[in-house]
Design a protein around this motif. Structure first.
Motif, PDB file in Angstrom:
ATOM      1  N   ASP A 121       0.858  -1.181   0.000  1.00 14.22           N
ATOM      2  CA  ASP A 121       0.000   0.000   0.000  1.00 14.22           C
ATOM      3  C   ASP A 121       0.904   1.244   0.000  1.00 14.22           C
ATOM      4  OD1 ASP A 121      -1.740   2.021   0.408  1.00 14.22           O
ATOM      5  OD2 ASP A 121      -2.661   1.192   2.230  1.00 14.22           O
ATOM      6  N   LEU A 122       0.831   2.030  -1.069  1.00 17.10           N
ATOM      7  CA  LEU A 122       1.749   3.179  -1.210  1.00 17.10           C
ATOM      8  C   LEU A 122       1.093   4.518  -0.864  1.00 17.10           C
ATOM      9  CD1 LEU A 122       3.587   2.168  -4.523  1.00 17.10           C
ATOM     10  CD2 LEU A 122       4.177   1.614  -2.154  1.00 17.10           C
ATOM     11  N   GLN A 123      -0.140   4.465  -0.318  1.00 18.84           N
ATOM     12  CA  GLN A 123      -0.854   5.708   0.018  1.00 18.84           C
ATOM     13  C   GLN A 123      -0.003   6.685   0.833  1.00 18.84           C
ATOM     14  OE1 GLN A 123      -3.473   6.851  -1.631  1.00 18.84           O
ATOM     15  NE2 GLN A 123      -4.373   7.464   0.327  1.00 18.84           N
ATOM     16  N   ARG A 124       0.689   6.148   1.830  1.00 15.15           N
ATOM     17  CA  ARG A 124       1.454   7.002   2.754  1.00 15.15           C
ATOM     18  C   ARG A 124       2.609   7.714   2.042  1.00 15.15           C
ATOM     19  NH1 ARG A 124       2.589   9.323   7.178  1.00 15.15           N
ATOM     20  NH2 ARG A 124       4.151   8.727   8.712  1.00 15.15           N
ATOM     21  N   PHE A 125       2.999   7.195   0.865  1.00 16.38           N
ATOM     22  CA  PHE A 125       4.200   7.714   0.195  1.00 16.38           C
ATOM     23  C   PHE A 125       3.862   8.562  -1.027  1.00 16.38           C
ATOM     24  CE2 PHE A 125       4.875   3.290   1.767  1.00 16.38           C
ATOM     25  CZ  PHE A 125       5.399   3.675   2.998  1.00 16.38           C
ATOM     26  N   ARG A 126       2.579   8.948  -1.127  1.00 17.49           N
ATOM     27  CA  ARG A 126       2.152   9.708  -2.310  1.00 17.49           C
ATOM     28  C   ARG A 126       2.645  11.152  -2.211  1.00 17.49           C
ATOM     29  NH1 ARG A 126      -1.474  10.200   1.457  1.00 17.49           N
ATOM     30  NH2 ARG A 126      -2.874  12.015   1.466  1.00 17.49           N
ATOM     31  N   LEU A 127       2.927  11.740  -3.361  1.00 15.19           N
ATOM     32  CA  LEU A 127       3.405  13.138  -3.398  1.00 15.19           C
ATOM     33  C   LEU A 127       2.305  14.100  -2.959  1.00 15.19           C
ATOM     34  CD1 LEU A 127       5.528  15.273  -4.242  1.00 15.19           C
ATOM     35  CD2 LEU A 127       4.616  15.115  -6.573  1.00 15.19           C
ATOM     36  N   SER A 128       1.068  13.793  -3.291  1.00 17.96           N
ATOM     37  CA  SER A 128      -0.023  14.743  -3.044  1.00 17.96           C
ATOM     38  C   SER A 128      -0.308  14.960  -1.553  1.00 17.96           C
ATOM     39  CB  SER A 128      -1.296  14.272  -3.751  1.00 17.96           C
ATOM     40  OG  SER A 128      -1.706  13.037  -3.205  1.00 17.96           O
ATOM     41  N   ARG A 129       0.286  14.159  -0.663  1.00 15.25           N
ATOM     42  CA  ARG A 129      -0.011  14.361   0.758  1.00 15.25           C
ATOM     43  C   ARG A 129       0.439  15.743   1.253  1.00 15.25           C
ATOM     44  NH1 ARG A 129       4.781  10.975   0.917  1.00 15.25           N
ATOM     45  NH2 ARG A 129       6.294  11.567   2.524  1.00 15.25           N
ATOM     46  N   PHE A 130       1.362  16.359   0.491  1.00 15.45           N
ATOM     47  CA  PHE A 130       1.854  17.678   0.905  1.00 15.45           C
ATOM     48  C   PHE A 130       0.980  18.817   0.383  1.00 15.45           C
ATOM     49  CE2 PHE A 130       5.662  14.913   0.608  1.00 15.45           C
ATOM     50  CZ  PHE A 130       5.917  14.848   1.966  1.00 15.45           C
ATOM     51  N   SER A 131       0.027  18.493  -0.480  1.00 10.25           N
ATOM     52  CA  SER A 131      -0.761  19.569  -1.079  1.00 10.25           C
ATOM     53  C   SER A 131      -2.264  19.317  -1.051  1.00 10.25           C
ATOM     54  CB  SER A 131      -0.318  19.772  -2.531  1.00 10.25           C
ATOM     55  OG  SER A 131      -0.423  18.541  -3.219  1.00 10.25           O
ATOM     56  N   ASP A 132      -2.702  18.112  -0.633  1.00 13.65           N
ATOM     57  CA  ASP A 132      -4.142  17.822  -0.719  1.00 13.65           C
ATOM     58  C   ASP A 132      -4.892  18.113   0.576  1.00 13.65           C
ATOM     59  OD1 ASP A 132      -3.432  15.743   0.956  1.00 13.65           O
ATOM     60  OD2 ASP A 132      -3.844  14.138  -0.471  1.00 13.65           O
ATOM     61  N   GLY A 133      -4.223  18.842   1.485  1.00 12.84           N
ATOM     62  CA  GLY A 133      -4.906  19.237   2.721  1.00 12.84           C
ATOM     63  C   GLY A 133      -4.864  18.167   3.798  1.00 12.84           C
ATOM     64  N   SER A 134      -4.214  17.017   3.531  1.00 12.48           N
ATOM     65  CA  SER A 134      -4.171  15.985   4.586  1.00 12.48           C
ATOM     66  C   SER A 134      -3.276  16.466   5.720  1.00 12.48           C
ATOM     67  CB  SER A 134      -3.576  14.661   4.107  1.00 12.48           C
ATOM     68  OG  SER A 134      -3.499  14.562   2.757  1.00 12.48           O
ATOM     69  N   LYS A 135      -3.583  15.946   6.896  1.00  7.41           N
ATOM     70  CA  LYS A 135      -2.746  16.263   8.064  1.00  7.41           C
ATOM     71  C   LYS A 135      -1.501  15.377   7.976  1.00  7.41           C
ATOM     72  CE  LYS A 135      -3.342  16.405  13.148  1.00  7.41           C
ATOM     73  NZ  LYS A 135      -2.033  16.121  13.522  1.00  7.41           N
ATOM     74  N   LEU A 136      -0.333  15.996   8.074  1.00  9.91           N
ATOM     75  CA  LEU A 136       0.897  15.190   8.009  1.00  9.91           C
ATOM     76  C   LEU A 136       1.083  14.437   9.320  1.00  9.91           C
ATOM     77  CD1 LEU A 136       3.637  17.327   6.230  1.00  9.91           C
ATOM     78  CD2 LEU A 136       2.219  15.492   5.311  1.00  9.91           C
ATOM     79  N   VAL A 137       1.347  13.168   9.218  1.00 10.85           N
ATOM     80  CA  VAL A 137       1.567  12.347  10.414  1.00 10.85           C
ATOM     81  C   VAL A 137       3.056  12.002  10.455  1.00 10.85           C
ATOM     82  CG1 VAL A 137       0.960  10.184  11.562  1.00 10.85           C
ATOM     83  CG2 VAL A 137      -0.745  11.389  10.158  1.00 10.85           C
ATOM     84  N   VAL A 138       3.739  12.528  11.458  1.00 12.64           N
ATOM     85  CA  VAL A 138       5.183  12.291  11.547  1.00 12.64           C
ATOM     86  C   VAL A 138       5.432  10.855  11.993  1.00 12.64           C
ATOM     87  CG1 VAL A 138       7.340  13.028  12.643  1.00 12.64           C
ATOM     88  CG2 VAL A 138       5.557  14.712  12.136  1.00 12.64           C
ATOM     89  N   GLY A 139       6.227  10.144  11.233  1.00 12.60           N
ATOM     90  CA  GLY A 139       6.531   8.745  11.548  1.00 12.60           C
ATOM     91  C   GLY A 139       7.446   8.660  12.758  1.00 12.60           C
ATOM     92  N   PRO A 140       7.660   7.441  13.275  1.00  6.66           N
ATOM     93  CA  PRO A 140       8.541   7.318  14.431  1.00  6.66           C
ATOM     94  C   PRO A 140       9.973   7.617  14.005  1.00  6.66           C
ATOM     95  CG  PRO A 140       7.850   5.160  13.651  1.00  6.66           C
ATOM     96  CD  PRO A 140       7.161   6.169  12.780  1.00  6.66           C
ATOM     97  N   SER A 141      10.608   8.625  14.627  1.00  9.00           N
ATOM     98  CA  SER A 141      11.999   8.900  14.230  1.00  9.00           C
ATOM     99  C   SER A 141      12.927   8.231  15.219  1.00  9.00           C
ATOM    100  CB  SER A 141      12.255  10.409  14.084  1.00  9.00           C
ATOM    101  OG  SER A 141      11.520  11.120  15.018  1.00  9.00           O
TER     102      SER A 141
END
Ligand SMILES: Cc1cc2nc3c(=O)[nH]c(=O)nc-3n(C[C@H](O)[C@H](O)[C@H](O)COP(=O)(O)OP(=O)(O)OC[C@H]3O[C@@H](n4cnc5c(N)ncnc54)[C@H](O)[C@@H]3O)c2cc1C
Length: 448
Positions: free
Chosen positions: A427-447
């Protein structure tokens, strides 16, 4: 081979430019090289253009950890597959990648850090991982030498592995070449050739090549390349230093990190050491352009990054760097063939001090060699692996956010399948380019 690969490493890959291929890969780091190998195995004619040297940038400068532990949940299935693929690549290259299952441990010196580490164990359970919690005695018992540090416990994934990056990625590039991939070093791609809105090829410093698919695996340079085409890729570069000790008496065979120091035993008997909490950020226009998107990540880990002054004129995101150019112009990619920030003496001194504090009986380690690398970080610490919707035929596989070495074969396989029109099987949803522009809330992964 001396680590890391630099501009002084002799050119090894100098294939002639063909008139046309099916796919052009921009960048011969771990992502580009594995993508090319798997594309060739799916019957594609592939050219890899590398502006400097194969693995000259992050892919030979990293710690060499192949880690499932602490991964973002969306990446865990990919990273587990990547581990298998690393073992396969090692076998196919006669062990040249130096892959060994050594286990990776995270150690905590405070209750707060321990609680943070334990949070990820729920993810591990959901994915049936072999990860487990280390008691205080187990954490200190990892070492064959007495330790001088009050670790309270930690977490460990025994199936995690290590590789020798500066051997591994060139070895996979040789394998890819043996399977028909053309690879050319000292060959920057200046821009894409686009007709009627679609990719038709690339223009390189050595001439043009027709190809209807192009994948950008440009590491810290990807944002600059994308920007000239009007594509916004919020990526910032963070500098990190690694120090290699001389071969030393064994302290531990696995890799580990605590809040301050990380350590991996190499095949030559020395350790690769690095700071876990001291990275440099060179102030650049991209900090202002993308700053807001990075705020959640900064709030989480601001104390681990120090401002390191103004970005050097030949760094990818410097003020002075050209952002537009024509086909005949020398581009920023040619002006800096291998991004190799100077190693930081201050950090090396800190590494030695911290090592000696933890292992008083071993004392200050002799440092054989040290270097720095520039990590390409995304605001949510996961990459972009996607087709660019506005430019059919153009794909991105970049922004590996400090974990691309381990997961590289996994994304390489995904890229190959995506370009061949096959299911990526993840599932590549999390890695899509549009997540930065489609208004989705960015979820910071575990660093972690
Ligand atoms: C100090 C340090 C420690 C790390 N430790 C680990 C670790 O232990 N485990 C782990 O999994 N990851 C680690 N990482 C991260 C890992 O190294 C990277 O995520 C990974 O190597 C990125 O691979 P890449 O192929 O995307 O980019 P890179 O290896 O940076 O390669 C990109 C290539 O693209 C080329 N390029 C760019 N633009 C152009 C152009 N226009 N034309 C032609 N070529 C171009 C560049 O010259 C470069 O060679 C670490 C990184 C650093 C710096």
């Amino acid at each position: 081979m001396q680590a890391p690969i630099t501009i002084d490493t002799p050119v090894e890959f100098d294939d002639g430019l063909p008139e046309s291929v099916d796919v052009t890969v921009i960048g011969a780091g771990v992502i580009g090289v594995f993508s090319a190998l798997y594309l060739a195995r799916l019957g594609k004619r592939v050219l890899v253009c590398e502006k400097g040297r194969v693995a000259g940038e992050q892919s030979s400068r990293n710690w060499g950890w192949i880690r499932q532990h602490g991964r973002d949940e969306a990446e865990l299935p990919i990273t587990r597959q990547a581990l298998q693929l690393w073992h396969e690549a090692d076998a196919e290259t006669g062990g040249a990648c130096g892959i060994k299952t050594v286990g990776i441990s995270y150690l905590a010196s405070s209750e707060k850090e321990l609680a943070r580490l334990l949070e990820w164990m729920d993810v591990a359970k959901r994915h049936d991982m072999d990860s487990y919690v280390l008691t205080q005695a187990q954490a200190n018992g990892l070492f064959q030498k007495p330790t001088g540090h009050p670790w309270l416990g930690g977490t460990c994934t025994p199936s995690d592995a290590k590789g020798e990056p500066w051997q591994a990625v060139p070895a996979v590039a040789r394998l890819a070449r043996a399977e028909g991939v053309l690879i050319r070093e000292n060959c920057a791609v200046r821009h894409l050739h686009i007709e009627a809105g679609k990719v038709k090829g690339v223009v390189t410093e050595a001439g043009a090549v027709n190809s209807e698919q192009v994948v950008l695996c440009g590491g810290a340079w990807s944002s600059l390349f994308a920007q000239q085409m009007g594509i916004s890729l919020p990526q910032l570069s963070v500098e990190a230093t690694v120090a290699q000790t001389q071969p030393m008496e064994a302290g531990v065979s696995g890799s580990w990190v605590d809040e301050e120091l990380s350590m991996r035993r190499r095949d030559d008997g020395g350790y690769s050491l690095a700071l876990a909490d001291d990275h440099g950020y060179f102030i650049s226009p991209d900090a202002f352009r993308h700053g807001l998107k990075f705020m959640p990540l900064l709030r989480k880990s601001w104390s681990d990054v120090q401002l390191a002054g103004i970005s050097r004129a030949d760094y990818p995101d410097a003020w002075a760097v050209k952002r537009k150019w024509g086909s005949n112009d020398v581009t920023p990619f040619e002006r800096n063939r291998v991004l190799e920030p100077a190693s930081s003496d201050r950090r090396v001194a800190k590494i030695r001090r911290r090592f000696a504090e933890r292992f008083p009986s071993l004392g200050m380690p002799e440092i054989k060699h040290s270097w720095s690398g520039m990590i390409d970080a995304m605001p949510d610490v996961v990459p972009v692996v996607d087709q660019v919707a506005s430019v059919p035929g153009f794909y991105l596989a970049t922004g590996m956010s400090a974990h691309g070495f381990g997961i590289g074969p996994g994304y390489g396989r995904i890229v190959a399948r995506m370009l061949a029109g096959l299911s990526p099987e993840h599932d590549l949803q999390r890695f899509r380019l549009s997540r930065f522009s489609d208004g989705s809330k960015l979820v910071v992964g575990p660093s972690l």
